[in-house]
Write a protein that holds these residues in place. Sequence first.
Motif, mmCIF file in Angstrom:
data_model
loop_
_atom_site.group_PDB
_atom_site.id
_atom_site.type_symbol
_atom_site.label_atom_id
_atom_site.label_comp_id
_atom_site.label_asym_id
_atom_site.label_seq_id
_atom_site.Cartn_x
_atom_site.Cartn_y
_atom_site.Cartn_z
ATOM 1 N N SER A 21 0.828 -1.190 0.000
ATOM 2 C CA SER A 21 0.000 0.000 0.000
ATOM 3 C C SER A 21 0.867 1.245 0.000
ATOM 4 O O SER A 21 1.965 1.251 0.559
ATOM 5 C CB SER A 21 -0.911 0.010 1.235
ATOM 6 O OG SER A 21 -1.632 1.213 1.309
ATOM 7 N N VAL A 22 0.366 2.307 -0.654
ATOM 8 C CA VAL A 22 1.105 3.570 -0.661
ATOM 9 C C VAL A 22 0.622 4.506 0.433
ATOM 10 O O VAL A 22 1.085 5.639 0.535
ATOM 11 C CB VAL A 22 0.987 4.269 -2.038
ATOM 12 C CG1 VAL A 22 1.725 3.486 -3.096
ATOM 13 C CG2 VAL A 22 -0.467 4.486 -2.403
ATOM 14 N N THR A 23 -0.344 4.060 1.251
ATOM 15 C CA THR A 23 -0.808 4.839 2.398
ATOM 16 C C THR A 23 -0.862 3.934 3.619
ATOM 17 O O THR A 23 -0.960 2.712 3.498
ATOM 18 C CB THR A 23 -2.200 5.441 2.162
ATOM 19 O OG1 THR A 23 -3.120 4.377 1.888
ATOM 20 C CG2 THR A 23 -2.193 6.422 1.005
ATOM 21 N N VAL A 24 -0.804 4.559 4.792
ATOM 22 C CA VAL A 24 -0.905 3.817 6.049
ATOM 23 C C VAL A 24 -1.812 4.592 7.003
ATOM 24 O O VAL A 24 -2.051 5.788 6.826
ATOM 25 C CB VAL A 24 0.478 3.606 6.722
ATOM 26 C CG1 VAL A 24 1.344 2.691 5.904
ATOM 27 C CG2 VAL A 24 1.177 4.934 6.968
ATOM 28 N N HIS A 25 -2.322 3.888 8.008
ATOM 29 C CA HIS A 25 -3.090 4.540 9.078
ATOM 30 C C HIS A 25 -2.550 3.978 10.387
ATOM 31 O O HIS A 25 -3.034 2.986 10.914
ATOM 32 C CB HIS A 25 -4.594 4.285 8.930
ATOM 33 C CG HIS A 25 -4.941 2.865 8.622
ATOM 34 N ND1 HIS A 25 -5.098 1.901 9.586
ATOM 35 C CD2 HIS A 25 -5.136 2.245 7.441
ATOM 36 C CE1 HIS A 25 -5.389 0.744 9.008
ATOM 37 N NE2 HIS A 25 -5.417 0.929 7.703
ATOM 38 N N PRO A 26 -1.510 4.584 10.949
ATOM 39 C CA PRO A 26 -0.782 4.011 12.081
ATOM 40 C C PRO A 26 -1.603 3.808 13.343
ATOM 41 O O PRO A 26 -1.200 3.038 14.208
ATOM 42 C CB PRO A 26 0.351 5.031 12.327
ATOM 43 C CG PRO A 26 -0.124 6.301 11.694
ATOM 44 C CD PRO A 26 -0.967 5.896 10.544
#
Length: 633
Positions: A331-336
């Motif tokens: 994925s090119v985005t994350v939600h930590p």
Amino acid sequence: MMSASAQKYIYTPLDQITEGVVVNLYGVVTFFKFPYRSKGTDYCSTVTIIDQSNAKLLCTFFSGNQDTLPKVCSVGDIVRFHRIKITQFNGEFRGISSNGFSALVFEGTAGAPILPRTSSKTYSFNEEDHKIVESLRVWQMGQAHFSKSRLKLSEIKPEQYFNLLCQLVGKAELDTASYLLKVWDGSKCPEPTWKVCVEEEALEGDSDFIGHHQHLTVDVLVYDNHVKSAKSLKVGSYIVIQNLHAKLHNTINENQARNCYLEFHLHGGTCYGRGINVPSENDIDVKELQKVLDAVIPNENPISSVDLTSDNELGQKSPPFNAIERCQQLSVTVHPTHQGWLTTPLCTVIKTKPPQKYRIRVRLKSFRPQHLYQSVKLHCSKCSSLQDIPDEEKLDKSFQVNSTSCPDSDSQNAYWYQSVMWKRHHEDRTVTIHFVKKYDILQNPEESLIMVEGGTFKEFCKLSREFNSIIPVKANQADLELDLSTPFLIQGNRWHYGCRKCSSLKSIEALSSLPSDGSWNATEIAKALGIEPLTYTFVMSLTLEDETGSLNAYLWRQAEQFFQISPSEIFMVNLLQEQLHDIMTTLCPPGKPVSEYPWMDCCIRSYNSCDGEEQNSFEIFDTLVTQRNSYPS
């Protein structure tokens, strides 16, 4: 080290101070800010004190050496100030340091050792001083100003701000603007708590210890100016986190059941003493905490008897960590902060009644506006309006309207500013610069506030590289006025605008009432001038799709977090514009089929919006573009 000086000092009660005198004072801290760097080279510290006369005094100190400022750690501390000068502002007394100023700070708890915190190698302290400190300790016990601010985790209530004395058991860097601290105080929080998922190798601390005591530890996210001090902390040390926020978060599990848990945030800024402090080993509360933690450790059950996943507390089944890691690699985005949430298909998101929150895995099919500079808007929080940012051509025209070929001599110089005229002969134009005074004197350019009349866009850009703060003005007979079609304040790459609808402009002379001992703060300037400030924001519409459907979602209130780019600077910094373009090209690569676009792992919320008729709307939140991509730095 205490000196053997026999000099006797006289201490003035706070209700007997007068303007212009230099006095010695004792008092109890009711409010403070940890030292922070001012706009110049000095550090600044603010302390408000009170004594048995119930009079208060706000004190502001500046020093090039942070260690020489008063070492206040908590509301309730006892301070002794020698040679403090009393000034007056807006009818209220203020205290500032004078030549020979010195400070001693004592713990305010009755019965604690009387050990001063000070940078002075020698100081006087006799039996009379000892009695004063003890009397102030006893006096403050019954005062409302000093109600209990340090709480245990077991006493925390949702949405509370509090001070926490705890031990640091682990820490990890999340990104440049946030840092994770794992702490405990031996008591258990009454609500389920949020756990941040970080890679094991990124976490500093004893992983076995953290695992065995995970039901007693809480994760604290530290932001912005506190990151530097968080990094410097040693695992195992005792710390006080001031003005910590216990934020209640609601979530929906796979069975549509609502669950709540607490998140702990140390927000940016220094209001209400916000920050992290390492108390003395002799602090009476630290010694008591050591006893509590020593008693807890031998009685702990093995890890197998404890449910360790915060997601299980929420009724969710958490996937194995390696599955999460593999997912992020693709994925090119994350939600930590929400990695334990289950992924929901878009067909379910669309059909479920709002408001809800979800984790989704999608591709970016398209976005609007296509011209990315048009995505940056000015937002008014009062009237909720969105406005376009004036471009260079519009600003230049507005600035030129405010110019004058024959400046009115009556508008030159005033008791609170000094004016200089700059003749542009080849254009038959005059630029007038009004230098605002502090303490009735002019400041160095890097600390100055200037008002500029008749400049061009390029001249304002050039001046902003030299001067701290600039206010564009125009002359109206003998007075200077603001024009909200242009910025009301320019600070480097930040051009601050005001809402023309919601602002109630005051006389420019209101600037003279700002505290002389403070920095040029945009919020304070706007308040003094009656301006409702506008905030920069990204506003984009994204078309997202997966195998089950597609929907349009807004990227707005948390777009700055998503891009990790400041919208307030993007117009003035070409590199940031290039960075935004590269990000969107990576998410939505031109010339490729959608099936080859990268996956985005996002958090999305649904809500009702009324635009003619009630409809479901969606907004992306708590998501950021991963730094694995090669964007310009």
